[in-house]
Scaffold this active site. Structure first.
Site, short mmCIF file in Angstrom:
data_model
loop_
_atom_site.label_atom_id
_atom_site.label_comp_id
_atom_site.label_asym_id
_atom_site.label_seq_id
_atom_site.Cartn_x
_atom_site.Cartn_y
_atom_site.Cartn_z
N CYS A 83 0.84 -1.20 0.00
CA CYS A 83 0.00 0.00 0.00
C CYS A 83 0.87 1.26 0.00
O CYS A 83 1.64 1.47 0.94
CB CYS A 83 -0.89 -0.04 1.24
N CYS A 109 0.52 3.43 3.11
CA CYS A 109 1.15 2.81 4.29
C CYS A 109 2.67 3.03 4.26
O CYS A 109 3.27 3.32 5.30
CB CYS A 109 0.85 1.32 4.35
#
Length: 143
Positions: A58, A61
């Protein structure tokens, strides 16, 4: 005169643990409150890291990781910080992911940082871009 600077290093940092799955999360939250009943519990929902790079799949993230790590260095020693891996991309993207439907968690995106109160449940949340804002994350962990 000469200016003196002193490093104020905390003797204890926030307690940190990483879990996967709702049962492990529930156990970690219970353990945090038994360790420090009045402490703050934070749960950080984040995408799993993928070998061989050991980076999250991600992008948000990956962007939030250094922000969260920096904020943790100044978090109170009475805080517990639980990193919760939500799974690989195909697992997380499933509309049936259990964290999406949990009435307490209601996780809609990663990264998400929740603050948990023993009496009141979830009392605050930072979602996605908010987790990349150093000032917001710092003050959230101090709250």
């Amino acid at each position: 005169g000469k200016e003196e600077t002193r490093d104020c290093v905390k003797e204890r940092m926030a307690h940190q643990v990483t879990v996967s799955g709702k049962a492990a999360l529930d156990a970690a939250v219970a353990a945090a409150w038994s360790r420090i009943p009045k402490g703050s519990v934070f749960a950080y929902f984040v995408a799993d890291k993928v070998p061989p790079s050991n980076e999250s799949w991600c992008p948000d993230c990956r962007h939030a990781e250094p922000v969260i790590n920096a904020a943790l260095r100044t978090a109170p020693a009475t805080a517990s910080f639980i990193t919760v891996n939500v799974g690989l991309r195909d697992v997380w993207k499933s509309p049936d992911h259990p964290y999406r439907h949990d009435p307490t968690l209601r996780i809609t995106g990663v990264p998400t940082l929740l603050k948990w109160d023993k009496e009141q449940g979830v009392t605050g949340r930072l979602v996605e871009d908010d987790c990349c804002d150093q000032e917001r994350v710092n003050s959230f962990l101090q709250s």
